[in-house]
Design a protein around this motif. Structure first.
Motif, short mmCIF file in Angstrom:
data_model
loop_
_atom_site.label_atom_id
_atom_site.label_comp_id
_atom_site.label_asym_id
_atom_site.label_seq_id
_atom_site.Cartn_x
_atom_site.Cartn_y
_atom_site.Cartn_z
N MET A 1 39.27 65.97 168.96
CA MET A 1 39.28 67.38 168.62
C MET A 1 40.13 67.59 167.38
SD MET A 1 39.56 68.97 172.48
CE MET A 1 40.37 70.41 172.00
N GLY A 2 39.72 68.52 166.58
CA GLY A 2 40.48 68.81 165.38
C GLY A 2 41.78 69.51 165.71
N ILE A 3 42.67 69.52 164.74
CA ILE A 3 43.99 70.13 164.95
C ILE A 3 43.87 71.62 165.27
CG2 ILE A 3 44.40 70.57 162.50
CD1 ILE A 3 47.05 69.43 164.99
N LEU A 4 42.91 72.30 164.65
CA LEU A 4 42.73 73.73 164.94
C LEU A 4 42.29 73.94 166.38
CD1 LEU A 4 42.79 76.57 163.82
CD2 LEU A 4 40.44 76.27 163.08
N SER A 5 41.43 73.08 166.88
CA SER A 5 41.01 73.17 168.29
C SER A 5 42.19 72.96 169.23
CB SER A 5 39.93 72.14 168.59
OG SER A 5 38.80 72.37 167.81
N TRP A 6 43.05 71.98 168.92
CA TRP A 6 44.22 71.73 169.77
C TRP A 6 45.17 72.92 169.74
CZ3 TRP A 6 44.82 68.82 173.69
CH2 TRP A 6 44.13 67.63 173.79
N ILE A 7 45.32 73.56 168.59
CA ILE A 7 46.20 74.73 168.50
C ILE A 7 45.64 75.87 169.34
CG2 ILE A 7 47.06 76.51 166.93
CD1 ILE A 7 47.33 74.28 164.82
N ILE A 8 44.34 76.12 169.25
CA ILE A 8 43.72 77.18 170.05
C ILE A 8 43.82 76.83 171.54
CG2 ILE A 8 41.54 78.33 170.58
CD1 ILE A 8 40.86 78.00 167.58
N PHE A 9 43.53 75.59 171.88
CA PHE A 9 43.61 75.12 173.26
C PHE A 9 45.04 75.26 173.77
CE2 PHE A 9 42.62 71.50 176.32
CZ PHE A 9 41.64 72.21 176.98
N GLY A 10 46.00 74.87 172.97
CA GLY A 10 47.41 74.97 173.34
C GLY A 10 47.87 76.41 173.46
N LEU A 11 47.37 77.28 172.60
CA LEU A 11 47.72 78.69 172.67
C LEU A 11 47.27 79.28 174.00
CD1 LEU A 11 48.58 81.45 171.46
CD2 LEU A 11 46.28 81.62 170.54
N ILE A 12 46.04 79.02 174.37
CA ILE A 12 45.51 79.53 175.63
C ILE A 12 46.28 78.94 176.81
CG2 ILE A 12 43.47 79.63 177.11
CD1 ILE A 12 41.81 79.57 174.47
N ALA A 13 46.54 77.64 176.76
CA ALA A 13 47.29 76.99 177.85
C ALA A 13 48.72 77.53 177.91
CB ALA A 13 47.32 75.47 177.64
N GLY A 14 49.34 77.76 176.77
CA GLY A 14 50.70 78.32 176.74
C GLY A 14 50.75 79.73 177.27
N ILE A 15 49.78 80.55 176.92
CA ILE A 15 49.72 81.93 177.42
C ILE A 15 49.55 81.93 178.94
CG2 ILE A 15 48.31 84.02 177.45
CD1 ILE A 15 47.89 83.58 174.43
N LEU A 16 48.65 81.09 179.44
CA LEU A 16 48.45 81.01 180.89
C LEU A 16 49.71 80.49 181.60
CD1 LEU A 16 44.80 79.82 181.44
CD2 LEU A 16 45.85 81.93 182.19
N ALA A 17 50.38 79.52 180.99
CA ALA A 17 51.60 78.99 181.60
C ALA A 17 52.67 80.08 181.67
CB ALA A 17 52.12 77.79 180.81
N LYS A 18 52.80 80.88 180.61
CA LYS A 18 53.78 81.97 180.63
C LYS A 18 53.37 83.06 181.61
CE LYS A 18 56.66 82.34 176.96
NZ LYS A 18 57.57 82.91 176.31
N TRP A 19 52.08 83.25 181.80
CA TRP A 19 51.60 84.24 182.76
C TRP A 19 51.88 83.76 184.19
CZ3 TRP A 19 47.18 84.15 186.12
CH2 TRP A 19 46.89 85.38 186.71
N ILE A 20 51.69 82.47 184.44
CA ILE A 20 51.94 81.91 185.76
C ILE A 20 53.44 81.84 186.04
CG2 ILE A 20 51.75 79.80 187.16
CD1 ILE A 20 49.05 79.31 185.69
N MET A 21 54.23 81.51 185.02
CA MET A 21 55.67 81.37 185.14
C MET A 21 56.37 82.34 184.18
SD MET A 21 57.00 77.45 185.49
CE MET A 21 58.15 77.43 184.16
N VAL B 1 52.74 78.90 171.35
CA VAL B 1 51.77 77.96 170.79
C VAL B 1 52.33 76.54 170.82
CG1 VAL B 1 50.51 77.29 168.72
CG2 VAL B 1 50.64 79.68 169.35
N VAL B 2 53.57 76.39 170.39
CA VAL B 2 54.18 75.05 170.34
C VAL B 2 54.28 74.45 171.74
CG1 VAL B 2 56.33 73.81 169.82
CG2 VAL B 2 55.42 75.48 168.19
N LEU B 3 54.78 75.24 172.70
CA LEU B 3 54.90 74.73 174.06
C LEU B 3 53.52 74.42 174.66
CD1 LEU B 3 57.68 77.00 175.58
CD2 LEU B 3 57.86 74.61 174.90
N GLY B 4 52.53 75.24 174.34
CA GLY B 4 51.18 74.99 174.84
C GLY B 4 50.57 73.72 174.28
N VAL B 5 50.74 73.48 172.98
CA VAL B 5 50.19 72.27 172.35
C VAL B 5 50.92 71.04 172.90
CG1 VAL B 5 49.94 71.02 170.18
CG2 VAL B 5 49.39 73.45 170.28
#
Length: 82
Positions: free
Chosen positions: A1-21, A33-37
């Motif tokens: 996956m390209g770096i942009l895809s990882w950033i978007i993927f990480g952003l979504i994962a980071g937002i969900l992680a902050k929502w859960i915790m 974004v950094v924590l998600g990536v």
């Protein structure tokens, strides 16, 4: 996956992680974004290490691994900061 895809993927994962915790974390959007990536990478590494298979592509399994990894990284980040 390209770096942009990882950033978007990480952003979504980071937002969900902050929502859960939820909690007070400094850094705002950029830190999310950094924590998600980082979480996506850590989650992929751990799942491969434990034999759950390879993380590849933009699919539900990879997304679940990224969110779990982001939760682990967020937990460690909070412990280190406090």
């Amino acid at each position: 996956m390209g770096i942009l895809s990882w950033i978007i993927f990480g952003l979504i994962a980071g937002i969900l992680a902050k929502w859960i915790m939820p909690g007070k974390d400094g850094g705002g959007f950029i830190m999310t974004v950094v924590l998600g990536v980082i979480g996506a990478v850590v989650g992929g590494w751990i799942s491969t290490l434990l034999g759950f298979g390879k993380v590849d592509g933009f699919n539900i399994g990879s997304f679940a691994v990224a969110v779990i990894g982001a939760l682990v990284v967020l937990f460690i980040y909070r412990k280190v900061r406090s």
